[in-house]
Design a protein around this motif. Structure first.
Motif, short mmCIF file in Angstrom:
data_model
loop_
_atom_site.label_atom_id
_atom_site.label_comp_id
_atom_site.label_asym_id
_atom_site.label_seq_id
_atom_site.Cartn_x
_atom_site.Cartn_y
_atom_site.Cartn_z
N GLY A 197 -51.26 -17.32 -43.72
CA GLY A 197 -52.38 -17.70 -42.87
C GLY A 197 -52.65 -16.68 -41.78
N ASP A 199 -51.37 -16.23 -38.95
CA ASP A 199 -50.21 -15.64 -38.28
C ASP A 199 -49.50 -14.60 -39.15
OD1 ASP A 199 -49.03 -17.19 -40.20
OD2 ASP A 199 -47.99 -18.52 -38.81
N ASN A 204 -45.37 -21.12 -43.30
CA ASN A 204 -45.86 -21.98 -42.24
C ASN A 204 -46.98 -22.88 -42.74
OD1 ASN A 204 -44.05 -20.80 -40.54
ND2 ASN A 204 -45.54 -19.54 -39.46
N LYS A 205 -47.38 -23.83 -41.91
CA LYS A 205 -48.39 -24.80 -42.32
C LYS A 205 -49.77 -24.19 -42.51
CE LYS A 205 -46.12 -28.86 -40.34
NZ LYS A 205 -46.26 -30.00 -39.39
N ASP A 206 -49.99 -22.99 -41.95
CA ASP A 206 -51.33 -22.41 -42.10
C ASP A 206 -51.45 -21.53 -43.35
OD1 ASP A 206 -49.80 -20.23 -41.31
OD2 ASP A 206 -51.35 -19.41 -39.99
N ASP A 207 -50.41 -21.52 -44.22
CA ASP A 207 -50.50 -20.79 -45.48
C ASP A 207 -51.69 -21.30 -46.29
OD1 ASP A 207 -48.28 -19.45 -44.70
OD2 ASP A 207 -46.95 -20.24 -46.25
#
Length: 380
Positions: A197, A199, A204-207
């Motif tokens: 994602g 970051d 992480n959750k934003d993948d």
């Protein structure tokens, strides 16, 4: 990169499939505690990692390559192939085209395609480290090594209902992709591929989910379909399906890719999709197998282009005696011939696995290297 590096190390990639290990290690059978110790040892193996080390030496006894594969534990051993079924790994490979390299398809095909072995249960490996160059410090299997660009380097962790695998572009330093495996009955039923994602950190959750593959099996537990989906935002869209067929003896017979309207539409062969054909035979009382792995290409016209060929000869017990891999595109030029060595009484042998191989540049006349396999209980 020659395909022989792929075949040599992938042929021992999952050699930790030692079946029901005979545990004839270092227990002293002269004392009454043997049975208790053996029982404790098996219990430990059921939950502890097992490492398979593979080292290839040239004729000057210098290391040419090395790899370490850490299987999660013995409880997942049934998901791994033995030397009676290892050929399925090569025949079930999805070839993905690097369009920027397409002009090299006929001259250097292995630069054009990436390999994704669909039949292989990669989720069961806790770690893969593969090195083709020890580099400046001369020490193999450390952080400055050059990884095998085909086998790669990855680490897998269990996260609730899935196994999360992070791949690296170098020797365990720079993450490059993430694949999550959803597993039922010791076999993958779905894989999800992610990009990092905002970051730029994987896991992480934003993948960002970019590809899903769903796997279907027949009653015998053999994979019948691998169905690929892509994403447009949050909407999942069908892309293509790979179909596997088997003969009356349960042996793999073919792999064909289709890109119809849905996974049940098998009328349109997939252009730039991979395929394989397997021809079983018998020569001099020995069972043989010839595999053609190729791409269905399109340049003005459409045709099937073989990319690489394999020839197998089997021992009487069904294990592989010899594998000949031909140079890419060629029908006759041998790249490498691997003759597998089985040592009676060893744990690898009891699991229908080879302890070593003698490697030739032709059909068993000119030896160029040897590969030695070692089983280590616990992580190395």
């Amino acid at each position: 990169m020659k395909m022989n590096k792929y075949a040599r190390r992938l042929s021992v990639f999952l050699l930790v499939a030692v079946g029901t290990l005979g545990c004839d290690t270092s227990y002293d059978k002269q004392n009454d505690k043997t049975e208790t110790l053996l029982t404790m040892g098996i219990g430990c193996l059921a939950t502890s990692p097992i490492t398979m080390k593979s080292t290839t030496y040239d004729m000057d006894n210098q290391i040419k390559s090395a790899s370490e594969q850490v299987i999660l534990n013995m409880s997942v051993q049934s998901s791994q192939p033995s030397m009676k079924s290892m050929y399925e790994m090569y025949a079930g490979v999805e070839l993905e085209v690097d369009w920027a390299q397409l002009d090299k398809l006929l001259t250097d095909p292995m630069r054009v395609v990436k390999q994704n072995p669909l039949l292989t249960q990669f989720w069961a490996l806790k770690k893969m480290a593969s090195s083709i160059d020890a580099r400046e410090n001369g020490t193999w299997m450390d952080s400055d090594d050059t990884i095998d660009p085909l086998l790669g380097y990855f680490e897998t962790t269990r996260r609730e209902d899935r196994y999360c695998q992070i791949k690296y572009s170098d020797f365990g330093i720079t993450p490059s992709s993430r694949i999550d495996y959803i597993v039922e009955d010791n076999r993958k039923v779905e894989t999800n591929m992610y990009e990092a994602g905002a970051d730029n950190i994987f896991g992480n959750k934003d993948d960002l989910l970019v590809k899903t593959t769903v796997y279907q099996y027949n009653r015998a537990g053999k994979m019948e379909k691998a169905i690929n989906y892509s994403y447009s935002g949050d909407v999942r869209e069908f892309e293509n399906v790979y179909v596997f067929t088997y003969d009356v003896k349960g042996r793999l017979e073919s792999m064909t890719s289709y890109d119809g309207d849905d996974e049940n539409d098998l009328t349109n062969r997939m252009t730039w999709g991979s395929y394989s054909t397997l021809t079983w035979g018998d020569t001099g009382g020995k069972k043989t197998l010839d595999i053609v792995l190729g791409l269905r290409v399109f340049f003005i016209a459409i045709w099937d282009q073989p990319v690489i060929r394999f020839h197998y000869e089997f021992n009487n017990d069904g294990t592989i005696h010899k594998m000949i891999q031909f140079e890419p595109i060629s029908e006759t030029n041998i790249d490498t011939c691997y003759v597998y060595v089985y040592t009676p009484g060893t744990m690898l042998n009891m699991g229908d696995m080879n302890d070593a191989s003698v490697n030739y540049s032709d059909d068993e006349e000119t030896q160029v290297s040897r590969t030695v396999n070692e089983l280590v209980f616990g992580e190395n």
